[in-house]
Enzyme design. Structure first.
Site, PDB file in Angstrom:
ATOM      1  CE  LYS A 219      13.139 -17.275 -82.245  1.00 19.69           C
ATOM      2  NZ  LYS A 219      13.348 -16.752 -83.617  1.00 19.69           N
TER       3      LYS A 219
HETATM    4  C1  LIG Z   1      14.086 -17.456 -84.653  1.00 21.53           C
HETATM    5  C2  LIG Z   1      13.936 -16.995 -86.070  1.00 21.53           C
HETATM    6  C3  LIG Z   1      14.443 -17.742 -87.168  1.00 21.53           C
HETATM    7  C4  LIG Z   1      15.226 -19.022 -86.974  1.00 21.53           C
HETATM    8  O1  LIG Z   1      14.432 -20.102 -86.577  1.00 21.53           O
HETATM    9  P1  LIG Z   1      15.101 -21.401 -85.915  1.00 21.53           P
HETATM   10  O2  LIG Z   1      13.972 -22.232 -85.456  1.00 21.53           O
HETATM   11  O3  LIG Z   1      15.961 -20.896 -84.795  1.00 21.53           O
HETATM   12  O4  LIG Z   1      15.911 -22.050 -86.994  1.00 21.53           O
HETATM   13  C5  LIG Z   1      14.220 -17.261 -88.446  1.00 21.53           C
HETATM   14  N1  LIG Z   1      13.577 -16.094 -88.664  1.00 21.53           N
HETATM   15  C6  LIG Z   1      13.083 -15.352 -87.656  1.00 21.53           C
HETATM   16  C7  LIG Z   1      12.393 -14.067 -87.948  1.00 21.53           C
HETATM   17  C8  LIG Z   1      13.233 -15.775 -86.326  1.00 21.53           C
HETATM   18  O5  LIG Z   1      12.750 -15.014 -85.323  1.00 21.53           O
END
Ligand SMILES: *Cc1c(COP(=O)(O)O)cnc(C)c1O
Length: 503
Positions: A124
């Protein structure tokens, strides 16, 4: 380039600029913003991109979408967001490609795209380091004089990533609420030790829903909005449905493809597949946009954990959130409503259909997409899910066979690649989105590679995983052991509304 709402089915839809879309987040009709066209990259674009560094690539791609932004400022923001102080050089000698999103080669033509070298050790950061800067510019561009007060209720990773992204950015402030009964000890520690002069973190007695409902109540309260206005700020969110969070994610898929070309592992124009551990469908939708812009990605492999609502949807055409919710070792994918799927429905199915399907989801908890739409979706996407035992065994095997340590989310993605290849025999190279550092999930990762349960506390567990694998503990996690605890307040949900006024 203007933006429209996924649910606006009128003959002349309301259009807004990128700056307005980023400032608003959600469209007034409850839909998500989409660009009026998906810009195509020309051969000359690809040639130019090949020799750029990552911030240049990111700014170039963003400028195709954010046409109201000054390209020179976009580059300045990308350089600051992806600076080495935020995303240091990777320390694994096998890695290649470009910081901040280096690549790690695995067997059978699979390449892990490591998206977790940022300040919170999860993917993120790739979006949340740049998005606050885009918002800050949007406030100036739209003549907004008030501060944007970002409110976040978090069950873990988003809160810390948002705090790191928004801290000390001009024109914004951020308040994060986390539930006392619902984040891991490391996650709590990461938030309590946050630096920055425009941040506030408060624990709320209760579970995630209590914190989430409290934030929703603040957003819905008109009197509070007026009071905030008098104090010179307005409430805003850092949610993943904001276009400003999605657009920057396109860059790392384009960049990974170019880095594979530059490393001589593929030739320009060769097809690849991409696999993405998926929750809210944001990351994989960015991969889809890269594909539509012209990156030769043949198939998008949508990987889910036991919460397999997307796998079912791709297979059957029925999206049904009325199902058991499981807590898994890949908690960031424990999601029953994948909000960004709405964008794909709109692009491939049109606005009237999208509006109807979303109304059905809100009313009945499910919808059924017409076969014609499903054929389009299936021509690009395959869906697979992994259970808990399968996830842990992928971590164990990858460590044993390849000496590469992966986190549970990435393992779900790799397991999905294996299932896809078994089922189809498709041997194309795969770009696998690696979404978190294994040290962020040290307990299940340690168990998966056969370490005995650690004695002592949280940091003893990290140190043991590090000494057993020879991999360093990422600095952003290690430093939380000694950083001062700045935010230790615990309140009842009823007290939440007063907190944003403390800034
Ligand atoms: C948020 C997250 C995801 C999922 O990603 P999306 O964009 O919500 O599909 C997968 N892995 C990790 C470690 C995350 O923090």
């Amino acid at each position: 380039m203007l933006y429209y709402s996924t649910r606006d089915a009128s003959s002349s839809p309301r259009m807004v600029t990128a700056a307005e879309a980023i400032k608003e987040g959600l469209a007034p009709d409850g839909g998500l913003y989409l660009p009026e066209t998906i810009p195509a990259l020309t051969e000359a674009d690809f040639d130019a991109l090949l020799s750029m560094d990552y911030p240049e690539r990111a700014a170039f791609l963003l400028s195709k979408y954010l046409t109201d932004y000054d390209p020179a400022l976009l580059l300045e923001d990308c350089r600051a967001a992806y600076a080495p102080e935020k995303f240091p050089e990777p320390d694994d000698p096998a890695d290649f490609g470009q910081r901040p999103a280096p690549l790690h080669p695995l067997a059978d033509g699979i390449t892990a795209l490591e998206l977790w070298h940022g300040p919170t050790s999860a993917f993120k950061d790739m979006a949340l380091q740049i998005m606050p800067r885009l918002l800050s510019r949007a406030l100036v561009m739209t003549g907004e004089r008030r501060t944007a007060q970002i409110l976040v209720a978090t069950s873990g990773d988003t809160g810390k990533a948002a705090l790191e992204g928004y801290r000390d950015v001009e024109g914004v402030a951020i308040t994060v609420f986390y539930p006392t009964g619902g984040v891991s000890p490391m996650q709590a520690r990461q938030m309590q030790t946050t630096r920055g002069s425009n941040v506030n973190v408060v624990a709320v007695r209760g579970n995630f829903d209590d914190a989430q409902n409290g934030v929703k109540r603040i957003f819905a309260d008109r009197e509070l909005a007026e009071e905030a206005d008098l104090c010179g700020f307005f409430f805003s969110s850092a949610n993943s449905i904001n276009w400003g969070r999605l657009a920057p994610q396109i860059a790392y898929y384009v960049s990974a493809y170019l880095d594979l070309v530059n490393a001589g592992r593929i030739r320009m124009g060769d097809e690849v597949n991409a696999a993405v551990p998926t929750g809210n469908f944001g990351n994989i939708f960015a991969a889809y946009l890269a594909r539509e812009m012209g990156v030769p990605v043949k198939r998008l492999i949508c990987a889910s954990n036991r919460n397999d609502v997307l796998t079912d949807f791709i297979q059957t055409g029925v999206y049904n959130r009325e199902r058991e919710f499981y807590k898994t070792v890949s908690p960031s994918m424990d999601i029953l409503i994948s909000s960004n799927l709405e964008r794909l429905l709109r692009v491939l199915g049109g606005s009237a259909l999208t509006r109807d399907l979303m109304a059905s989801l809100a009313k009945t908890g499910k919808y059924e997409a017409p076969e014609e739409l499903m054929e389009k979706i299936r021509s690009a996407f395959s869906g697979y899910s992994l259970d808990e035992a399968g996830t842990l065994s992928v971590i164990g095997e990858t460590w044993k066979d390849e000496g590469y340590l992966i986190d549970p989310h990435t393992a779900v993605g790799l397991g999905a690649v294996r299932k896809y290849r078994e089922e189809t025999g498709d041997p194309l190279p795969v770009i696998l989105a690696s979404t978190a550092s294994p040290f962020k999930f040290a307990a299940p990762v340690s168990a998966a590679i056969g370490l005995e349960e650690a004695e002592g506390g949280l940091y003893d567990g990290l140190r043991r995983l590090s000494s057993a694998t020879g991999r360093p503990i990422p600095a952003p996690l290690a430093e939380t052991e000694t950083l001062p605890l700045r935010f230790e307040r615990v309140i009842d949900p009823a007290g939440m509304a007063g907190v944003p006024f403390e800034h």
